[in-house]
Design a protein around this motif. Structure first.
Motif, short mmCIF file in Angstrom:
data_model
loop_
_atom_site.label_atom_id
_atom_site.label_comp_id
_atom_site.label_asym_id
_atom_site.label_seq_id
_atom_site.Cartn_x
_atom_site.Cartn_y
_atom_site.Cartn_z
N TYR A 153 0.96 -1.25 0.22
CA TYR A 153 0.20 0.05 0.05
C TYR A 153 0.94 1.26 -0.02
CZ TYR A 153 -4.47 -1.85 0.00
OH TYR A 153 -5.67 -2.53 -0.40
N ASN A 170 -1.17 6.77 -9.54
CA ASN A 170 -1.37 7.67 -10.61
C ASN A 170 -1.54 9.26 -9.91
OD1 ASN A 170 -2.05 8.69 -13.10
ND2 ASN A 170 -4.17 7.91 -12.88
N HIS A 171 -1.80 9.28 -8.57
CA HIS A 171 -1.94 10.51 -7.89
C HIS A 171 -1.09 10.40 -6.55
CE1 HIS A 171 -5.83 12.58 -9.47
NE2 HIS A 171 -5.02 12.44 -10.65
N ARG A 223 2.73 4.97 -16.24
CA ARG A 223 1.87 4.04 -15.24
C ARG A 223 2.89 3.10 -14.67
NH1 ARG A 223 -2.77 3.83 -13.78
NH2 ARG A 223 -3.50 5.21 -15.25
N ILE A 233 1.68 1.66 -11.20
CA ILE A 233 0.79 0.80 -10.31
C ILE A 233 -0.22 0.24 -11.40
CG2 ILE A 233 -0.94 0.78 -8.58
CD1 ILE A 233 2.12 1.04 -7.61
N PHE A 234 -0.60 -1.04 -11.15
CA PHE A 234 -1.61 -1.68 -11.91
C PHE A 234 -0.85 -2.10 -13.33
CE2 PHE A 234 -4.85 1.09 -9.80
CZ PHE A 234 -4.97 0.12 -8.60
N PRO A 289 1.56 -8.76 -6.58
CA PRO A 289 0.92 -8.87 -7.77
C PRO A 289 -0.51 -8.73 -7.94
CG PRO A 289 2.31 -10.82 -7.67
CD PRO A 289 2.36 -10.02 -6.18
N PHE A 290 -1.02 -9.39 -6.77
CA PHE A 290 -2.64 -9.13 -6.79
C PHE A 290 -3.06 -7.56 -6.40
CE2 PHE A 290 -6.70 -9.06 -3.79
CZ PHE A 290 -7.33 -9.80 -4.78
N GLY A 316 -1.01 -5.64 -9.59
CA GLY A 316 -0.66 -6.11 -10.97
C GLY A 316 -1.87 -5.52 -11.72
N PRO A 317 -1.73 -5.72 -13.17
CA PRO A 317 -2.73 -5.60 -13.98
C PRO A 317 -3.68 -6.58 -13.96
CG PRO A 317 -0.79 -6.47 -15.16
CD PRO A 317 -0.43 -6.33 -13.77
N ASN A 318 -4.83 -6.59 -14.48
CA ASN A 318 -6.07 -7.31 -14.33
C ASN A 318 -5.56 -8.56 -15.41
OD1 ASN A 318 -7.66 -4.48 -14.38
ND2 ASN A 318 -8.46 -5.94 -13.18
N ALA A 319 -4.94 -8.39 -16.43
CA ALA A 319 -4.50 -9.45 -17.28
C ALA A 319 -3.54 -8.77 -18.25
CB ALA A 319 -5.83 -9.88 -18.33
N GLN A 354 -1.91 -12.02 -15.68
CA GLN A 354 -1.76 -12.05 -14.31
C GLN A 354 -0.55 -12.76 -13.85
OE1 GLN A 354 -5.29 -14.20 -13.82
NE2 GLN A 354 -6.48 -12.60 -12.80
N VAL A 395 -1.81 -15.25 -8.86
CA VAL A 395 -2.94 -14.56 -8.69
C VAL A 395 -4.18 -15.35 -9.60
CG1 VAL A 395 -4.30 -12.37 -9.31
CG2 VAL A 395 -1.95 -12.23 -8.68
#
Lengths: 279, 396
Positions: free
Chosen positions: A116, A124-125, A141, A143-144, A221-222, A225-228, A230, A234
């Motif tokens: 966190y 991003n912010h 970018r 994060i994610f 990673p959870f 990480g990106p949604n896909a 993975q 994850v």
């Protein structure tokens, strides 16, 4: 002879508890999940779950993605850690003292909290993008994204790897290095002919640790990480508890185990070679 | 040698503690059994006995800390009014043991041991329907629990009178009212808004939280017949194509050109930090975080028509419980406006009884969000939705 037999039995007694523990919590589950992974949808046994692993586009992307993250993380972690360890071993001064005192801190920060923190810093912010904004820059970018996972892996793995390598370097006697210097060896030569060979074994241990830690990682990673695609950890969680396909999850976990055991094989082989080389 | 000795000590300590635990277990069973025996002999006798010794009911519930706080507050209120009934709360932190509780009720029934000492159980709709198949729950009626009359009859029909919906929450659009003056009222308007305001909307990965899942499901079932949302017939799966195409098309207009944060809180965090202006979110989470000041005060909520998913949390009475009379009393209390008001204040859930039974100020606070939500019950199909979403939308 009698004494030797006694010692042998004593040795066995020492090994048996850890072996039992290993067989209950590692070996049996692996065998069970291997059999589980062979069950196909109609209840019979075949390799369909593994075929799916390599034919499904999403899954294939996950595997490639995981290997990418793992290899990049391993390379960066080992490079940084080795440099740090060598620096701490052969330099003196305030900066070195400071590094020596602080480099272990990440080990004591729980994974979720650190993750966190990274999101707050690099998001991003986040703080970093706000500072960059002052100078008119924008942050790519992180994060994610894959970069986020790799950065998190660096944070988690560098301290322990540095610790391992430092202890190996501390074991190199100063006398050896000084005598090499006396006969006129250059710094690079000392590094490649003395320091590298003497710490090579620990280096391998470190590679194994980082590789296995990263390939099976979940928290970072959870969360970042990106949604896909993975990471496999994850994906395994999703297949197991969301899609509730136990057999498929077992196939992923067994595949991960195979990847790890491949590395384990090289590691053990080099260890055995060393042992037999000794008189 | 020393090591072995230590090992033995540890072992014997373990053995001892197991022995004690086992002892506790049997003791519990005994008391439950004897109580059960008393009950089955003559209910009247146990009732008359209750005036001297209160009947203790075992209430198993699960959830986050806020659920525990609610019951810790409600139980003393009930016991004060009904000295003949004692409620023993058994809290199972979420994620640790809800399924075992259900398994325990089922196992006790199969073993012919009554309800396993569980007299009341709280869970969501899937467990209610699961128990319906296994014939575990008691059928409730207004004659045993008078306040059931205050509950929406349709909600009771949905669960065949097997469970009491004592609170509920719904997914709504949460938005930043400084940026959005005219919130969308229908799903088509939402899509429109998303396309006109690129990267200002986010919904979470549907497999990690109900609010994102509801957005996805609502989109898939947009043009399908209304009955479809109560059916788990796999035949409907081919009709999802259009919905998935829409979701795929929306991807590039979403936050980060197609980033779906994890968990319900993931999107709420984005709304808090101002990275997006509108998200689907659970009403109770929004209300609670507004109350605590975590979300900016400019956050407002809007339900669309036809509505997003929403639904009650249910209380079920195991059919074989021997203390039903006492449980009915407790249920009647839980559904009283007084107890419901406490629930609204501590949990920010919608009342389980119809809003007209509640004080005016509570009715006002739910204006525009407590109605219009729909109860999607697609059963096993939600797994398929998540799977297809992962391969079609996330991995596009």
């Amino acid at each position: 002879m009698r004494k030797e037999a006694k010692m042998g039995i004593f040795g066995l007694c020492l090994v048996i508890p850890s072996f039992l523990l290993l067989s209950v919590i590692v070996i049996t589950p692996i065998i069970l999940s291997f059999f589980e992974s062979l069950r196909n949808e109609s209840g019979g046994y075949d390799l369909s779950r593994y075929v799916y692993l390599f034919t499904d586009e999403g899954m294939r992307a996950n595997i490639v993605f995981t290997l990418q993250v793992t290899i990049v993380s391993c390379v960066i972690v080992l490079a940084v850690s080795y440099a740090l360890a060598v620096y701490m071993r052969f330099s003196t001064g305030r900066l070195v003292d400071l590094i020596r005192k602080t480099y272990m801190i990440p080990i004591f920060i729980p994974g979720v909290i650190a993750t966190y923190g990274l999101i707050n810093l690099l998001g991003n912010h986040g703080w970093l993008s706000r500072w960059l904004l002052l100078f008119g820059g924008t942050l790519p970018r992180i994060i994610f994204d894959q970069k986020g996972i790799i950065i998190a892996n660096l944070w988690f793995n560098i301290p322990f790897t540095t610790m391992l390598l430092s202890s190996a370097l501390a074991g190199i006697p100063n006398a050896v290095i000084e005598s090499a210097k006396d006969i006129g060896a250059s710094r690079l030569r000392i590094f490649f002919r003395i320091i590298m060979p003497l710490s090579y074994k620990t280096f391998l241990v470190a590679v194994t640790f980082v590789f296995m830690g990263v390939i099976g990682s979940f928290t970072a990673p959870f969360l970042v990480g990106p949604n896909a695609p993975q990471m496999l950890g994850v994906s395994m969680e999703q297949v197991f508890s969301v899609f509730q396909e136990r057999e498929q999850a077992a196939a992923i976990s067994f595949f991960t185990f195979l990847l790890c055991s491949l590395l384990g094989y090289f590691y053990i082989r080099s260890m055995v070679k060393e042992e037999t080389a000794r008189p | 040698m020393f090591r072995m000795k230590k090992g033995f000590t540890v072992l014997s300590a373990l053995a001892l503690s197991f022995g004690i635990l086992a002892g506790c277990g049997t003791a519990n069973n005994n008391s439950a059994d004897s109580a059960a025996a008393g009950g089955s002999e003559s209910p009247a006798a146990s009732n008359s006995a209750s005036s001297s010794a209160p009947v203790e009911i075992q209430f198993y519930f699960t959830g986050s800390q806020n659920v525990k706080n609610l019951w810790d507050q409600l139980t003393p209120m009930f016991e004060e009014k009904n000295p003949d009934v004692k409620v023993k709360l058994v809290y199972i932190p979420s994620g640790t043991g809800a399924q075992p509780t259900y398994d325990r009720i089922l196992a006790a029934k199969q073993a012919g041991k009554g309800s396993g000492g569980i007299d009341l159980y709280e869970d969501g709709l899937p467990v209610v329907t699961q128990g319906q198949k296994d014939d575990l729950w008691d059928t409730l009626s207004t004659s045993s629990v008078p306040n059931l009359a205050k509950v929406d009859a349709k909600t009771m029909q949905d669960v065949a009178n097997l469970a009491v919906p004592y609170r509920s929450s719904a997914v709504v659009l949460a938005y930043n009212s400084e940026k959005v003056t005219q919130p969308p009222r229908t799903l088509d308007e939402v899509f429109d808004w998303i396309k006109k305001h690129p990267e200002r909307f986010a919904y979470n990965d549907p497999s990690t939280g109900g609010s994102g899942s509801s957005f996805v499901t609502t989109t898939l079932y947009k043009d399908l017949p209304e009955e479809a949302i109560h059916s788990d017939d796999p035949a409907i799966m081919k009709d999802w194509d259009k919905g998935f195409a829409t979701l795929k098309e929306l991807g590039p207009y979403l936050y980060g050109k197609g980033i779906y944060p994890k968990k319900n809180q993931g999107t709420l965090d984005l709304l808090t930090s101002g990275e997006v202006d509108m998200i689907p979110a659970w009403s109770d989470m929004v209300l609670e975080q507004l109350d605590k000041g975590q979300l900016p005060a400019t956050t407002k909520m809007q339900q669309i028509t036809p509505g997003f998913n929403g639904g009650p949390t249910y209380l079920m009475v195991p059919k074989l419980s021997e203390k039903k009379e006492a449980v009915y009393k407790f249920l009647d209390f839980v559904l009283s406006p007084e107890a419901q008001a406490v629930m609204v204040k501590t949990m920010h859930g919608f009342p389980g009884i119809q809003l007209t039974n509640m004080p005016q100020d509570i009715q006002d606070s739910f204006k525009g969000v407590s109605e219009g939500f729909r109860n999607f019950n697609v059963g096993e199909l939600s797994k398929e939705i998540n799977k297809r979403w992962q391969s079609d939308v996330a991995a596009q």
